[in-house]
Design a protein around this motif. Structure first.
Motif, PDB file in Angstrom:
ATOM      1  N   GLY A  21     -28.916 -27.240   1.963  1.00  0.00           N
ATOM      2  CA  GLY A  21     -27.518 -27.331   2.359  1.00  0.00           C
ATOM      3  C   GLY A  21     -26.880 -28.646   1.977  1.00  0.00           C
ATOM      4  N   ALA A  22     -26.235 -29.278   2.949  1.00  0.00           N
ATOM      5  CA  ALA A  22     -25.559 -30.553   2.705  1.00  0.00           C
ATOM      6  C   ALA A  22     -26.465 -31.751   2.980  1.00  0.00           C
ATOM      7  N   GLN A  23     -27.699 -31.491   3.385  1.00  0.00           N
ATOM      8  CA  GLN A  23     -28.623 -32.590   3.676  1.00  0.00           C
ATOM      9  C   GLN A  23     -28.838 -33.459   2.439  1.00  0.00           C
ATOM     10  N   GLY A  24     -28.941 -34.746   2.651  1.00  0.00           N
ATOM     11  CA  GLY A  24     -29.215 -35.680   1.573  1.00  0.00           C
ATOM     12  C   GLY A  24     -27.989 -36.133   0.810  1.00  0.00           C
ATOM     13  N   VAL A  25     -26.816 -35.610   1.164  1.00  0.00           N
ATOM     14  CA  VAL A  25     -25.574 -35.983   0.482  1.00  0.00           C
ATOM     15  C   VAL A  25     -24.707 -36.753   1.474  1.00  0.00           C
ATOM     16  N   ALA A  26     -24.269 -37.920   1.082  1.00  0.00           N
ATOM     17  CA  ALA A  26     -23.449 -38.754   1.964  1.00  0.00           C
ATOM     18  C   ALA A  26     -22.038 -38.183   2.088  1.00  0.00           C
ATOM     19  N   PRO A  27     -21.550 -37.995   3.316  1.00  0.00           N
ATOM     20  CA  PRO A  27     -20.168 -37.538   3.503  1.00  0.00           C
ATOM     21  C   PRO A  27     -19.189 -38.591   2.978  1.00  0.00           C
ATOM     22  N   PRO A  28     -18.115 -38.164   2.333  1.00  0.00           N
ATOM     23  CA  PRO A  28     -17.179 -39.132   1.767  1.00  0.00           C
ATOM     24  C   PRO A  28     -16.262 -39.796   2.788  1.00  0.00           C
ATOM     25  N   GLY A  29     -16.146 -39.231   3.982  1.00  0.00           N
ATOM     26  CA  GLY A  29     -15.201 -39.759   4.961  1.00  0.00           C
ATOM     27  C   GLY A  29     -13.777 -39.428   4.533  1.00  0.00           C
ATOM     28  N   VAL A  30     -12.811 -40.102   5.132  1.00  0.00           N
ATOM     29  CA  VAL A  30     -11.414 -39.903   4.746  1.00  0.00           C
ATOM     30  C   VAL A  30     -11.208 -40.629   3.419  1.00  0.00           C
TER      31      VAL A  30
END
Length: 161
Positions: A21-30
């Motif tokens: 899934g989305a694991q291992g990927v840094a969220p970009p934030g706003v």
């Protein structure tokens, strides 16, 4: 369902390939899209309104729905896509991000979206899809952006009286 052997082997070099899934990927934030800096590599696609800087690959139309309605429609389009997982959401800023995983190697791409009120009424859309790894994406990000824009246009057309 686990990650296959190829993604596990690739994760020795590309750590996020071995994740689900989305694991291992840094969220970009706003994201401050007004100051977006695009990489020089071709493994990205940007769709944005006319006059947007940096210049988009694809120009998005004016959407004759409210920003909150368009934001919800984008979320519905993302949820219907195979191998796409929620990464980040900031509804107060009308921004969200998803991770799309390639079918074979589980390579992650990030799709970032911002909906903005259009001064003329309605909404404007910024859609940015980019690879985390590599230089070339064989046109995958551009094809994804075009596909999502088509699905969004269909939803907007269905919402029109």
């Amino acid at each position: 369902m686990g990650v296959g052997l190829l993604p596990l082997l690739l994760s020795l070099v590309f750590p996020a390939c071995g994740k689900m899934g989305a694991q291992g990927v840094a969220p970009p934030g706003v994201v401050d899209f007004a100051h977006l800096t695009l990489p020089k590599t071709p493994n990205k696609a940007l769709a944005a309104p006319v006059g947007f800087t940096p210049g988009p690959n694809i120009v998005t139309p004016h959407y004759k729905v409210s920003p909150t309605a368009l934001f919800a429609m984008v979320g519905q389009v993302a949820a219907a896509e195979p191998r796409v997982f929620a990464l980040d959401s900031h509804p107060a800023h009308l921004q969200a991000a998803w991770v799309a995983r390639s079918a074979r190697a589980n390579f992650p791409d990030v799709i970032e979206v911002a909906v903005q009120p259009d001064p003329a009424g309605g909404s404007a859309l910024i859609l940015y899809s980019h690879s985390i790894y590599g230089q070339s994406d064989f046109g995958v990000n551009e094809a994804r952006v075009k596909s999502w824009l088509g699905a969004i246009a269909a939803k907007v057309a269905g919402a029109q009286p």
